[in-house]
Design an enzyme around this catalytic site. Structure first.
Site, mmCIF file in Angstrom:
data_model
loop_
_atom_site.group_PDB
_atom_site.id
_atom_site.type_symbol
_atom_site.label_atom_id
_atom_site.label_comp_id
_atom_site.label_asym_id
_atom_site.label_seq_id
_atom_site.Cartn_x
_atom_site.Cartn_y
_atom_site.Cartn_z
ATOM 1 N N LYS A 23 0.859 -1.186 0.000
ATOM 2 C CA LYS A 23 0.000 0.000 0.000
ATOM 3 C C LYS A 23 0.893 1.233 0.000
ATOM 4 O O LYS A 23 2.095 1.172 0.298
ATOM 5 C CB LYS A 23 -0.925 0.023 1.212
ATOM 6 C CG LYS A 23 -0.216 -0.042 2.585
ATOM 7 C CD LYS A 23 0.364 1.266 3.068
ATOM 8 C CE LYS A 23 1.064 1.130 4.429
ATOM 9 N NZ LYS A 23 1.855 2.335 4.793
ATOM 10 N N ASP A 149 -1.842 -1.261 11.440
ATOM 11 C CA ASP A 149 -2.343 -1.158 10.070
ATOM 12 C C ASP A 149 -2.626 -2.519 9.432
ATOM 13 O O ASP A 149 -3.013 -2.593 8.268
ATOM 14 C CB ASP A 149 -1.382 -0.354 9.190
ATOM 15 C CG ASP A 149 -0.007 -0.991 9.060
ATOM 16 O OD1 ASP A 149 0.267 -1.955 9.798
ATOM 17 O OD2 ASP A 149 0.790 -0.506 8.242
#
Length: 286
Positions: A23, A149
């Site tokens: 990401k 995360d």
């Protein structure tokens, strides 16, 4: 195929292969200190097409086996998030031993979330492989135990994140057909190092508002708070960002707290000799 029995599990041995993706962070504001020594942030997570390969299969062993290939991974294998993800489900649901093979293509300590993605995809793969029937919400709760995360990669959709980076709100951000160039010099920045240097600030305008403005305006509106202190410590990072803009990037930034700088282009960028011997990945966004 071999029939394998382990506790309440009885099934044919099979392997599962999944592809954890990286990401990028678009903007990252470190807003305030939290009582537990963490920080409250706001950021946008956007999944990208850079993948590790993760193969998992049950084995007739007393203990799990974990091996890696590809890019180097520092530290003891037992401290790897993939191994911890297995142990978390083993301790809670008594799943059998497995052999896990991880081929790393996403560099570590780079701000790309590779370790978190590997952990989340391990949870999802084991859930499917052993028919645990865990819901998305249950998988998210487990993922948060591994890292703030990690939960993002359960849904794996563009999202606005707040809190420790573990509270998500979907956003309708579409960067399809833009080109993304990732540039990582031979520098690794740990999360602890980055947070030890950053200054806490609350932006005048929320990232959630700025992210919907045209990408051509992001350069002057959207910032990663880790850049200033890390650019001072590692000037090469600032040079990479400057070169990306010279190459025609519409927006360039550090991703997360790591050492990867990315540029978003509306046309495929030319090669840059200044990036020789760096990790490079050119991706057309989906």
């Amino acid at each position: 195929m071999i029939n394998l029995s382990f506790g309440n599990f009885c099934f044919k041995i099979k392997s599962m292969i999944v592809y954890p993706n990286a990401k990028i962070n678009i903007g990252l504001n470190v807003i305030e200190y939290l009582p537990d020594s963490y920080h409250s942030i706001e950021t946008v997570f956007y999944p990208i097409g850079l993948y590790d390969t993760l193969e998992i299969k049950p084995i007739e062993n007393d203990k799990p086996v974990f091996s890696t290939s590809g890019l180097a991974i520092e530290g003891n294998p037992e401290n790897n998030l993939v191994f911890k993800a297995y142990q978390l489900l083993h301790n809670s649901y008594h799943i059998p031993p497995v052999k896990i093979m991880l081929d790393k293509k996403i560099p570590s300590a780079a701000g790309l979330g590779g370790g978190s993605a590997d952990a989340a995809f391990t949870l999802k793969a084991l859930n499917q492989l052993f028919n645990l029937n865990l819901s998305t919400q249950e998988l998210e709760s487990l993922a948060v135990k591994l890292g703030a995360d990690c939960a993002f990669f359960i849904h794996n959709q563009p999202g606005f994140a707040i809190g420790k980076g573990n509270i998500f709100k979907p956003i309708s951000l579409n960067l399809k057909n833009f080109y993304l160039l990732l540039v990582k010099p031979p520098i690794s920045v740990s999360t602890a190092e980055a947070y030890s240097l950053v200054k806490v600030r609350k932006p005048e305008i929320s990232l959630e508002e700025n992210i919907y403005k045209p990408i051509t305006e992001w350069k002057n509106l959207i910032k990663n708070d880790f850049e200033d202190p890390l650019f001072e410590r590692y000037p090469i990072l600032a040079n990479i960002k400057e070169n990306l803009y010279k190459m025609g990037a519409l927006y360039a930034s550090m991703s997360g707290s790591g050492s990867t700088i990315y540029g978003i282009f509306d046309e495929k960028p030319e090669k840059n000799k200044n990036f020789r011997n760096f990790f490079l990945s050119l991706i057309q966004l989906a």
